[in-house]
Design a protein around this motif. Structure first.
Motif, PDB file in Angstrom:
ATOM      1  N   GLN A  41       3.833  85.849 -16.232  1.00 32.45           N
ATOM      2  CA  GLN A  41       3.140  84.987 -15.283  1.00 32.45           C
ATOM      3  C   GLN A  41       3.456  85.368 -13.839  1.00 32.45           C
ATOM      4  O   GLN A  41       2.614  85.215 -12.949  1.00 32.45           O
ATOM      5  CB  GLN A  41       3.528  83.519 -15.520  1.00 32.45           C
ATOM      6  CG  GLN A  41       2.972  82.936 -16.801  1.00 32.45           C
ATOM      7  CD  GLN A  41       1.457  82.947 -16.839  1.00 32.45           C
ATOM      8  OE1 GLN A  41       0.790  82.445 -15.949  1.00 32.45           O
ATOM      9  NE2 GLN A  41       0.903  83.551 -17.886  1.00 32.45           N
ATOM     10  N   GLY A  44       2.152  89.755 -14.050  1.00 32.76           N
ATOM     11  CA  GLY A  44       0.973  90.279 -14.731  1.00 32.76           C
ATOM     12  C   GLY A  44       1.339  91.540 -15.508  1.00 32.76           C
ATOM     13  O   GLY A  44       2.500  91.717 -15.923  1.00 32.76           O
ATOM     14  N   TYR A 186      -5.485  95.055 -19.327  1.00 30.05           N
ATOM     15  CA  TYR A 186      -4.579  95.511 -18.273  1.00 30.05           C
ATOM     16  C   TYR A 186      -5.245  95.469 -16.895  1.00 30.05           C
ATOM     17  O   TYR A 186      -4.568  95.344 -15.878  1.00 30.05           O
ATOM     18  CB  TYR A 186      -4.108  96.943 -18.558  1.00 30.05           C
ATOM     19  CG  TYR A 186      -2.930  97.028 -19.504  1.00 30.05           C
ATOM     20  CD1 TYR A 186      -1.625  96.958 -19.038  1.00 30.05           C
ATOM     21  CD2 TYR A 186      -3.124  97.178 -20.877  1.00 30.05           C
ATOM     22  CE1 TYR A 186      -0.550  97.040 -19.901  1.00 30.05           C
ATOM     23  CE2 TYR A 186      -2.054  97.265 -21.747  1.00 30.05           C
ATOM     24  CZ  TYR A 186      -0.772  97.184 -21.261  1.00 30.05           C
ATOM     25  OH  TYR A 186       0.299  97.252 -22.121  1.00 30.05           O
ATOM     26  N   HIS A 189      -8.486  90.186 -14.625  1.00 31.35           N
ATOM     27  CA  HIS A 189      -7.712  89.090 -14.033  1.00 31.35           C
ATOM     28  C   HIS A 189      -6.789  89.560 -12.898  1.00 31.35           C
ATOM     29  O   HIS A 189      -5.616  89.191 -12.848  1.00 31.35           O
ATOM     30  CB  HIS A 189      -6.882  88.375 -15.098  1.00 31.35           C
ATOM     31  CG  HIS A 189      -7.688  87.884 -16.260  1.00 31.35           C
ATOM     32  ND1 HIS A 189      -8.572  86.817 -16.186  1.00 31.35           N
ATOM     33  CD2 HIS A 189      -7.788  88.340 -17.541  1.00 31.35           C
ATOM     34  CE1 HIS A 189      -9.153  86.634 -17.349  1.00 31.35           C
ATOM     35  NE2 HIS A 189      -8.703  87.538 -18.194  1.00 31.35           N
ATOM     36  N   PRO A 194      -1.613  91.738 -10.205  1.00 28.32           N
ATOM     37  CA  PRO A 194      -2.376  90.570  -9.761  1.00 28.32           C
ATOM     38  C   PRO A 194      -1.648  89.728  -8.728  1.00 28.32           C
ATOM     39  O   PRO A 194      -2.271  89.056  -7.898  1.00 28.32           O
ATOM     40  CB  PRO A 194      -2.603  89.787 -11.057  1.00 28.32           C
ATOM     41  CG  PRO A 194      -1.501  90.216 -11.966  1.00 28.32           C
ATOM     42  CD  PRO A 194      -1.267  91.664 -11.630  1.00 28.32           C
ATOM     43  N   ASN A 195      -0.325  89.739  -8.760  1.00 28.91           N
ATOM     44  CA  ASN A 195       0.470  88.985  -7.784  1.00 28.91           C
ATOM     45  C   ASN A 195       1.208  89.902  -6.820  1.00 28.91           C
ATOM     46  O   ASN A 195       2.175  89.486  -6.174  1.00 28.91           O
ATOM     47  CB  ASN A 195       1.472  88.081  -8.522  1.00 28.91           C
ATOM     48  CG  ASN A 195       0.770  87.040  -9.369  1.00 28.91           C
ATOM     49  OD1 ASN A 195      -0.260  86.499  -8.971  1.00 28.91           O
ATOM     50  ND2 ASN A 195       1.301  86.766 -10.550  1.00 28.91           N
ATOM     51  N   LEU A 254       0.432  92.791 -23.976  1.00 27.66           N
ATOM     52  CA  LEU A 254      -0.509  92.782 -22.862  1.00 27.66           C
ATOM     53  C   LEU A 254      -1.843  93.412 -23.228  1.00 27.66           C
ATOM     54  O   LEU A 254      -2.865  93.117 -22.600  1.00 27.66           O
ATOM     55  CB  LEU A 254       0.105  93.522 -21.669  1.00 27.66           C
ATOM     56  CG  LEU A 254       1.291  92.814 -21.002  1.00 27.66           C
ATOM     57  CD1 LEU A 254       2.034  93.772 -20.086  1.00 27.66           C
ATOM     58  CD2 LEU A 254       0.820  91.597 -20.227  1.00 27.66           C
ATOM     59  N   TRP A 259      -3.044  88.566 -19.779  1.00 25.45           N
ATOM     60  CA  TRP A 259      -1.729  88.140 -19.308  1.00 25.45           C
ATOM     61  C   TRP A 259      -1.733  86.677 -18.862  1.00 25.45           C
ATOM     62  O   TRP A 259      -0.690  86.013 -18.892  1.00 25.45           O
ATOM     63  CB  TRP A 259      -1.242  89.040 -18.174  1.00 25.45           C
ATOM     64  CG  TRP A 259      -2.011  88.905 -16.874  1.00 25.45           C
ATOM     65  CD1 TRP A 259      -3.077  89.635 -16.478  1.00 25.45           C
ATOM     66  CD2 TRP A 259      -1.737  87.983 -15.819  1.00 25.45           C
ATOM     67  NE1 TRP A 259      -3.511  89.237 -15.238  1.00 25.45           N
ATOM     68  CE2 TRP A 259      -2.699  88.221 -14.806  1.00 25.45           C
ATOM     69  CE3 TRP A 259      -0.786  86.983 -15.621  1.00 25.45           C
ATOM     70  CZ2 TRP A 259      -2.739  87.487 -13.616  1.00 25.45           C
ATOM     71  CZ3 TRP A 259      -0.816  86.256 -14.441  1.00 25.45           C
ATOM     72  CH2 TRP A 259      -1.775  86.503 -13.449  1.00 25.45           C
ATOM     73  N   THR A 260      -2.874  86.155 -18.500  1.00 34.02           N
ATOM     74  CA  THR A 260      -2.971  84.765 -18.054  1.00 34.02           C
ATOM     75  C   THR A 260      -2.718  83.771 -19.187  1.00 34.02           C
ATOM     76  O   THR A 260      -2.481  82.589 -18.931  1.00 34.02           O
ATOM     77  CB  THR A 260      -4.365  84.500 -17.467  1.00 34.02           C
ATOM     78  OG1 THR A 260      -5.354  84.933 -18.417  1.00 34.02           O
ATOM     79  CG2 THR A 260      -4.573  85.263 -16.167  1.00 34.02           C
TER      80      THR A 260
END
Length: 446
Positions: A41, A44, A186, A189, A194-195, A254, A259-260
């Protein structure tokens, strides 16, 4: 001296295979089966890089420990080594910080047990599972070190087989779905990061927490039948298995689910198996992650008791904790080491939804502090003793310096994260408290 006993009365009853499984038992637990969802989380798909960085630091740590412990195997090894090469104050801090980390880690694992049991009994109070499983594992540890080693070997073997089965089954699912579907998870999202890099960096802390307990090979060395051979063999086997288990299982995970969807309400391993549609697969893997948590908890109770025993042997804790019974078990130290169970029960009762993250944040300081001190001890060990012949850590001094820098960096960023904001908030006052206790102890002895 009776055969099979150490000078302190502990029994040298652990074989090389059991020693390796003890390390696996501690390191493959909640950190992989539940904490990995937390890390995913944060980062990702980049969580693979987070765990690779954490694995590199762990590899360096294991090399340092193997070199020092082969040269001087003893119960509570890195605490004694810190005392010999960095001074009595350092040895005092390392052992008490590590003791606290393990006592709290016991609470972390048993909290995870309560979470896993929701799968089968969602309406049963979590405290029932916490107290019931805790009593059973304390009984195993009270029996004998041989009983502990046998149970831990079985627990760890189940985890090894299950993870290999998970990876193999996951690869089969990926093959049937086609490589395009795997790659899509992969890149969807938000892509690989992603972060951003900051999310990846925060997940390194979770990765390090996941690998923590691998150092218990050194703690158990004092009860190994052939410590020099057992330590080197356990070091090599453990690192190979951890690389496969963590990176392999995360890569498969994954590729199968976005991953969400990997959260911490249940193990992401269970989420993946449920997504495959295989009958009873999710329930079976939940049973495995339950065993994994019990295995890690079993190892941590053992480790905490031996660290408290070591402190008492050195005169840094009440002498009663150094007493062993007829089976060679430090029963008083073992009973005191189970106090993390009471802490877990209290935290779970007060905040059942956030109990796991709170326990991780508080316990991670003592463990990372200990790892940093192990790297510092290795630098001092080499400077004073030189390179031993039996086993030599490669890349000295750069590997030790890089490992120490990695630990300092991980601790430094904890105040900037929501998940680990409490780590230094509790950790630094704890070190100050220990320092004050040590000063009073010195004054009392003077």
């Amino acid at each position: 001296m009776p055969a099979g006993r150490t000078e302190a009365g502990l029994r040298r009853a652990l074989g090389a295979g059991q020693l390796a499984m003890i390390a696996i038992g501690g390191a493959v637990g909640t950190g992989l089966f539940l904490g990995s969802g937390f890390a995913i989380q944060l980062a990702g798909p980049a969580v693979l890089l987070s765990y690779a960085i954490g694995g590199a630091i762990t590899l360096a740590l294991m090399g340092c420990l193997a070199e020092m412990t082969v040269a001087d195997p003893a119960t509570g090894a890195f605490g004694l080594l810190a005392e010999r090469h960095l001074g009595a104050y350092a040895g005092f801090l390392v052992r008490y910080a590590y003791l606290a980390a393990n006592v709290l880690a016991v609470g972390t694992e048993v909290t995870a047990v309560a979470i896993y049991m929701r799968y089968w009994a969602p309406d049963m109070p979590g405290l029932v599972w916490i107290l019931g499983f805790s009593a059973a594992l304390l009984a195993v540890n009270f029996a004998s070190v041989r009983a502990f080693g046998a149970v831990e070997y079985v627990f760890s073997a189940i985890k090894v087989v299950a993870i290999l089965g998970f990876v193999a089954g996951g690869l089969l699912v990926i093959a049937r779905a086609g490589s395009g579907a795997a790659v899509a998870h992969y890149t969807a999202h938000g892509g690989l990061l992603p972060n951003g890099w900051w999310g990846m960096a925060q997940a390194v802390i979770v990765a390090l927490f996941s690998y923590i307990s691998i150092e218990m090979i050194a703690v158990a060395a004092g009860e190994a039948a052939e410590p020099e051979r057992a330590i080197v063999r356990a070091f090599r086997a453990t690192m190979l298995r951890l690389a496969l288990f963590y990176l392999g299982s995360l890569a498969v995970m994954l590729a199968i689910v976005p991953w969400t969807e990997a959260g911490t309400a249940t193990s992401p391993f269970v989420t993946v198996m449920a997504a495959t549609g295989v009958p009873y697969a999710a329930g079976a893997i939940n049973a495995v992650v339950l065993i994994a948590a019990l295995s890690a908890m079993n190892s941590q109770i053992y480790t905490a008791s031996r660290m408290l025993f070591s402190l008492a042997e050195s005169g840094l804790a009440p002498r009663g904790f150094a007493a062993v019974d007829a089976r060679g078990v430090p029963a008083r130290a073992l009973l005191a080491s189970g106090s993390g169970i009471a802490v877990a029960a209290a935290v779970y009762a007060a905040m059942p939804g956030a109990a796991l993250s709170v326990m991780i944040a508080v316990s991670v300081f003592g463990a990372l502090f200990t790892w940093g001190m192990i790297f510092a001890t290795h630098l001092a060990f080499r400077a004073r003793v030189g390179a031993p012949a039996a086993f030599r850590m490669w890349g000295y001094p750069w590997t030790s310096l890089a490992g120490l820098a990695g630990i300092v960096a991980a601790l430094a960023i904890t105040p900037l994260t929501a998940a680990f904001g409490a780590t230094l908030l509790y950790g630094l006052p704890f070190v100050a408290l220990l320092s004050g206790i040590y000063a009073l102890w010195l004054r009392g002895r003077g």
